[in-house]
Enzyme design. Structure first.
Site, PDB file in Angstrom:
ATOM      1  N   LYS A   1       0.871  -1.182   0.000  1.00 50.58           N
ATOM      2  CA  LYS A   1       0.000   0.000   0.000  1.00 50.58           C
ATOM      3  C   LYS A   1       0.902   1.225   0.000  1.00 50.58           C
ATOM      4  O   LYS A   1       1.768   1.361   0.871  1.00 50.58           O
ATOM      5  CB  LYS A   1      -0.878  -0.017   1.256  1.00 50.58           C
ATOM      6  CG  LYS A   1      -1.679   1.257   1.474  1.00 50.58           C
ATOM      7  CD  LYS A   1      -2.615   1.126   2.658  1.00 50.58           C
ATOM      8  CE  LYS A   1      -3.319   2.431   2.962  1.00 50.58           C
ATOM      9  NZ  LYS A   1      -4.322   2.311   4.006  1.00 50.58           N
ATOM     10  N   THR A   2       0.691   2.097  -0.970  1.00 49.30           N
ATOM     11  CA  THR A   2       1.518   3.297  -1.011  1.00 49.30           C
ATOM     12  C   THR A   2       0.686   4.462  -1.522  1.00 49.30           C
ATOM     13  O   THR A   2      -0.504   4.319  -1.768  1.00 49.30           O
ATOM     14  CB  THR A   2       2.792   3.053  -1.863  1.00 49.30           C
ATOM     15  OG1 THR A   2       3.731   4.078  -1.578  1.00 49.30           O
ATOM     16  CG2 THR A   2       2.506   3.025  -3.365  1.00 49.30           C
TER      17      THR A   2
END
Ligand code: 5RP
Length: 264
Positions: free
Chosen positions: A174-175
């Site tokens: 997740k970014t």
């Protein structure tokens, strides 16, 4: 990939489209009663039918999500500091045991790594341990990257953090979305979902989700831009249309307006 891991991954990333819409409601673990989530249970229950995966803390899950609910859980298992920490230096470690995650029947676990920040080593080693037990029991680890201030969240930094997370064994990353996001996706060998970040105008959030998917992200793990929206149920359905039905941001906005009108 063994059967259990494969099965959990396919509960997280929908096999029909290869995409996912995760609803993040874990904010309380370091932000307390975040605006929009003061009443966690009543905020999230109407949104569950439209989410593929729910990302809560274990307290949020136990207290506010009925056990009869049929939604895969991406459990937040790292914590350690709050937003009150004077210099806002996040420093997280594993805060949920393997046994408890298994008891809670999770589909996956989420752990933040703080690349480039003072406590990066602790968080990297902490996540590596969680990856060890996750792999032992067939539970995928989602690495949350790039949380924190002053990181210059450009493609160079986000590629570094995302690639590190994948190399360390995360099954999903997740970014944050950035310009040239293809570079982040193309240099990361595992699927990427984007965080929503701070609340922004609905159209901007939809454009961001759309651009991220076009660049190769497999979905969103969105919180504030959904539950702080004027009409959270309409917002999540519209973001869902972008994720799973290739709606353009304009089409999704039209859907949003029509859902809002219907609910009035
Ligand atoms: C930061 C997090 C969150 O608490 C949360 O999941 C972020 O979601 P959003 O930015 O969309 O509100 O991952 O550690």
């Amino acid at each position: 990939m063994d059967w259990g891991m494969k099965n959990r991954m396919s509960r997280i990333i929908r096999p029909e489209t290869g995409k996912t819409l995760m609803l993040a409601v874990d904010h309380g673990y370091f932000m307390g009663p975040t605006s929009g989530l003061e009443d966690l249970e009543n905020t999230l229950l109407p949104l569950l039918p439209y989410a593929d995966v729910l990302m809560p803390t274990r307290g949020g899950l136990r207290n506010c999500v009925p056990a009869e609910t049929d939604i895969p859980i991406m459990l937040r298992v790292s914590s350690g500091t709050s937003i009150l920490n004077e210099t806002h230096l996040l420093h997280e470690g594993q805060s949920v045991s393997v046994e408890d995650a298994i008891r809670l029947n999770v589909a996956g676990v989420a752990f933040s790594i703080l690349v480039g920040q003072p406590y990066e080593r602790d968080t990297i080693l902490g996540m590596s341990q969680v990856v060890d037990w996750g792999e032992r029991y067939g539970i995928p680890v989602l690495a949350v990257t790039a949380v924190g201030k002053g990181l210059g969240k450009d493609a160079r930094y986000l590629s570094l953090a995302s690639r590190m997370a994948a190399e360390l064994g995360a099954r999903i990353v997740k970014t944050y979305y950035c310009e040239d996001f293809e570079k982040v996706v193309n240099s990361c060998p595992v699927p990427i979902v984007i965080a929503g970040g701070k609340k922004m105008p609905e159209m901007d959030a939809m454009q961001m989700a759309y651009d991220a998917l076009q660049a190769g992200a497999i979905g969103v793990d969105m919180g504030r831009n959904i539950f702080q929206a004027e009409n959270p149920a309409a917002m999540i359905q519209s973001v869902r249309a972008i994720v799973h039905q290739n709606y353009t941001p304009q089409e999704a906005m039209e859907l949003l307006e029509s859902l809002k009108n219907k609910s009035e």
